[in-house]
Design a protein around this motif. Structure first.
Motif, mmCIF file in Angstrom:
data_model
loop_
_atom_site.group_PDB
_atom_site.id
_atom_site.type_symbol
_atom_site.label_atom_id
_atom_site.label_comp_id
_atom_site.label_asym_id
_atom_site.label_seq_id
_atom_site.Cartn_x
_atom_site.Cartn_y
_atom_site.Cartn_z
ATOM 1 N N SER A 15 0.928 -1.116 -0.025
ATOM 2 C CA SER A 15 -0.248 0.082 -0.052
ATOM 3 C C SER A 15 0.621 1.246 -0.024
ATOM 4 N N GLY A 16 0.212 2.261 -0.302
ATOM 5 C CA GLY A 16 1.027 3.735 -0.294
ATOM 6 C C GLY A 16 2.269 3.783 -0.968
ATOM 7 N N ILE A 17 3.271 4.247 -0.629
ATOM 8 C CA ILE A 17 4.405 4.820 -1.259
ATOM 9 C C ILE A 17 5.272 3.349 -1.739
ATOM 10 N N LYS A 18 5.083 2.389 -0.866
ATOM 11 C CA LYS A 18 5.609 1.143 -1.190
ATOM 12 C C LYS A 18 5.051 0.493 -2.506
ATOM 13 N N PHE A 62 5.559 -0.620 -8.603
ATOM 14 C CA PHE A 62 4.857 -0.774 -9.811
ATOM 15 C C PHE A 62 5.724 0.139 -10.883
ATOM 16 N N TRP A 63 6.163 1.280 -10.220
ATOM 17 C CA TRP A 63 7.217 2.245 -11.032
ATOM 18 C C TRP A 63 8.340 1.381 -11.438
ATOM 19 N N ALA A 64 8.968 0.576 -10.400
ATOM 20 C CA ALA A 64 9.925 -0.382 -10.945
ATOM 21 C C ALA A 64 9.628 -1.521 -12.030
ATOM 22 N N LEU A 65 8.618 -1.985 -11.741
ATOM 23 C CA LEU A 65 8.149 -3.001 -12.663
ATOM 24 C C LEU A 65 7.891 -2.360 -13.944
ATOM 25 N N ASN A 66 7.231 -1.203 -14.223
ATOM 26 C CA ASN A 66 7.111 -1.024 -15.512
ATOM 27 C C ASN A 66 8.248 -0.293 -16.051
ATOM 28 N N LEU A 67 9.082 0.199 -15.360
ATOM 29 C CA LEU A 67 10.490 0.589 -15.734
ATOM 30 C C LEU A 67 11.137 -0.468 -16.399
ATOM 31 N N GLY A 68 11.156 -1.941 -15.670
ATOM 32 C CA GLY A 68 11.667 -3.332 -16.387
ATOM 33 C C GLY A 68 11.071 -3.721 -17.530
ATOM 34 N N LEU A 69 9.795 -3.315 -17.715
ATOM 35 C CA LEU A 69 9.024 -3.828 -19.010
ATOM 36 C C LEU A 69 9.532 -3.100 -20.204
ATOM 37 N N ASN A 79 16.669 -1.054 -8.959
ATOM 38 C CA ASN A 79 17.419 -2.086 -8.539
ATOM 39 C C ASN A 79 17.808 -2.435 -7.103
ATOM 40 N N LYS A 80 18.029 -1.122 -6.468
ATOM 41 C CA LYS A 80 18.417 -1.030 -5.007
ATOM 42 C C LYS A 80 17.156 -1.145 -4.105
ATOM 43 N N LEU A 81 15.994 -0.570 -4.634
ATOM 44 C CA LEU A 81 14.777 -0.573 -3.444
ATOM 45 C C LEU A 81 14.352 -2.004 -3.822
ATOM 46 N N ILE A 82 13.834 -2.274 -5.110
ATOM 47 C CA ILE A 82 12.868 -3.237 -5.415
ATOM 48 C C ILE A 82 13.507 -4.530 -6.043
ATOM 49 N N PHE A 83 14.429 -4.483 -6.947
ATOM 50 C CA PHE A 83 14.909 -5.671 -7.921
ATOM 51 C C PHE A 83 15.782 -6.531 -6.908
#
Length: 582
Positions: free
Chosen positions: A279-282, A287-294, A314-318
């Motif tokens: 939820s929220g910022i997380k 989904f920002w990282a996911l869309n970037l990856g796509l 990469n640092k925060l999500i991947f």
């Protein structure tokens, strides 16, 4: 020494790496290791045990088991005396067991567990069954091993010398999508040439890397892969089961492994499902990282701003994705069916290098494979032709293969062999394109069909695209000789539950949900969204949602997860009829 037969890999590994951990399996909660020298001693004694019970060169032995060290012990032991291994999928029916035992004239059977033993016992006739677990009615493999302990090693060495590189070493019965399985005959040269070709493009460090093995060893993809890992001095760890892969990854921290797209799809869907739970910022960051990856493409620079964002992602999500795979994976080899381009993009963006390859049992199996560098990785292609393998595209688009990896033929089926092996070229039945050394698969020759308007439909290409939806787990395009294409769709029920939760729709049962008007409307929109990638004549006009997933044991999928189209067409004939009547 240079190996010329597959069992030469054992002395080669001792001379080159002398591994403390050549193979390892989980036993009573602990990893049990076998060194290169342990492997040699066990294999030699098993070879002598086979000789002691009267097994002769050219005779056949079936191996039916989940992956384990013992699988390899039996395989190598048979090779050394010129006997032929007949690996069998544990999940096929007992009537298929019976057909293979009889057709291959199997003399002995090795099984992994009670379930397989019971199934084999029904149809084994007077053949003896040996087991990797202690079971009533079967001879335990360690008791069999003991028979060879005091026998003369000199006799074995003489027999090993008589085994030639071009001798038959295995018969693999491919399930196929129709009819009885065909016995593919492979020689030592067929497989060893492929081992050396693919070893040249593996990136993990020789002699010190770890791999996790979970794909069935009875399939040539994992078996050739295992021979390759041995050649490179990698330590092979066997996953306890398909359910424990994630846990085993964290334990052993593999540098590489082989997989199939279906498993990567499931990993991706689970990751996305967890993203929806945030939820929220997380959630926004996920989904920002996911869309970037796509949007990622290893071979194309997307600019400094994109690279900066990707570094943060990469640092925060991947980084968490990599940790889930043990944190040290350098290369994942994907094969057996088409990999969705979006999966390749997002995993590469996450620093997880998924390398797609292409091949068939008849080609031992690798024809082409992606080189694990950004410069040579092409999304949507199945890599470059491997060393010593030639490909040409026939006039009708069929991929033809020539090289030392091409099979000897189909066992006891000379007419079928002559049909696919012409002038040294193997006719794959796949349609593709060649750009220099790079190969692309577009469809199966026999699976393409025409609509009543005379337009060709390539179903695999479409099915792969539609499965990119988080709401679609399985899909088959139908419509031969009809006005337009339609589809049978098995929803991703995890994805559907997330959607319902997000929209506040009460979820009852899978069967109930697919009948609800608002759910059908959602799938209408989903199909419409994906239809835009195809020409008007290809677009899916109607579909039917199904609540029972397709599986191997229920008969809709082959053991390598390919659709058995004829089976599905027969099973859902009524539903397909309704699609075109409404």
């Amino acid at each position: 020494m240079k190996p010329s037969r597959l069992f030469d890999l054992i002395p080669y590994q001792i001379a080159t790496y002398d591994k403390e951990i050549a193979l390892s399996k989980k036993e009573n909660g602990e990893w049990k290791h076998f060194s290169s020298r342990n492997l040699k001693e066990i294999v030699d004694n098993l070879s002598l045990a086979f000789l002691k019970v009267g097994l002769k060169k050219g005779e056949k032995v079936a191996i039916i088991s989940e992956n384990c060290s013992e699988w390899n012990f039996i395989d190598f032991a048979l090779q050394q005396i010129g006997a032929i291994s007949v690996p069998v999928y544990p999940t096929i029916t007992s009537s298929d067991f019976e057909y293979i035992f009889d057709h291959a004239e199997v003399k002995m059977i090795f099984v992994g567990d009670q379930v397989i033993f019971d199934k084999a016992k029904e149809v084994c006739g007077d053949r003896k069954i040996y087991s990797f677990a202690q079971l009533d009615g079967a001879i335990f493999w360690e008791d069999f091993l003991a028979i060879g302990v005091n026998e003369s090693i000199a006799d074995l060495e003489l027999l090993k010398e008589q085994v030639q590189p071009d001798d038959l070493f295995t018969i693999i019965y491919t399930s196929g999508t129709t009819g009885r399985p065909k016995g593919v005959m492979l020689s030592h040269t067929n497989v060893l040439s492929n081992v050396i070709s693919i070893a040249a493009i593996m990136t993990p460090q020789k002699g010190s890397s770890r791999v996790l093995s979970f794909l069935p060893l009875c399939h040539i993809y994992e078996r050739t892969g295992s021979f390759c890992f041995m050649y490179l001095g990698f330590s092979i760890y066997y996953a306890e089961s398909m359910e424990t892969i994630g846990e085993n990854m964290k334990e052993i921290k593999p540098h590489a492994f082989n997989t199939v797209p279906r498993l990567l799809e499931k990993v991706y869907d689970k990751i996305v499902a967890k993203g929806y739970e945030l939820s929220g910022i997380k959630k926004s960051l996920f989904f920002w990282a996911l869309n970037l990856g796509l949007d990622y493409d290893p071979g194309n620079k997307l600019g400094a701003w994109y690279d900066f964002q990707l570094k943060i992602a990469n640092k925060l999500i991947f980084s968490k994705w990599r940790e889930a795979l043990g944190g040290e994976v350098l290369q994942i080899n994907s094969g057996a069916s088409a990999l969705q381009p979006r999966l390749a993009r997002v995993f590469w963006a996450a620093g997880i290098k998924v390398c797609e390859g292409y091949g068939l049992t008849e080609t031992s199996p690798v024809v082409s494979a992606s080189v694990c560098t950004a410069e040579e990785m092409r999304i949507g292609w199945v890599g470059k032709l491997v060393k010593d393998v030639q490909v040409k595209i026939a006039e009708d688009g069929e991929i033809l293969v020539h090289g030392p990896n091409v099979m000897l033929g189909y066992y006891k089926q000379p007419e079928m062999t002559a049909e696919v092996l012409q002038n040294g070229w193997f006719h794959t039945g796949d349609i593709g394109e060649l750009d220099g050394e790079f190969l692309k698969i577009t469809d199966r020759k026999k699976e393409m069909f025409k609509t009543s308007g005379g337009k060709y439909i390539a179903p695999q290409l479409m099915e792969n695209k539609f499965k990119e939806s988080t709401l679609i787990d399985q899909l088959m395009v139908v419509g031969e000789n009809k006005n337009y294409p339609s589809a049978l769709i098995v929803p991703s029920f995890d994805g559907l539950k997330e959607y319902c939760k997000h929209k506040g729709i009460p979820y009852t049962t899978d069967a109930d949900m697919i009948e609800k008007a608002e759910i059908i409307e959602k799938y209408d929109r989903e199909v419409e969204q994906l239809n835009k990638y195809f020409g008007k004549w290809e677009q899916i006009k109607r579909f039917k949602l199904l609540h029972d997933p397709w599986g191997i044991e229920s008969g809709e999928l082959t053991p390598t997860m390919k659709l058995k189209r004829k089976v599905i067409m027969q099973k859902y004939g009524k539903e397909i009829e309704q699609i075109y009547q409404e």
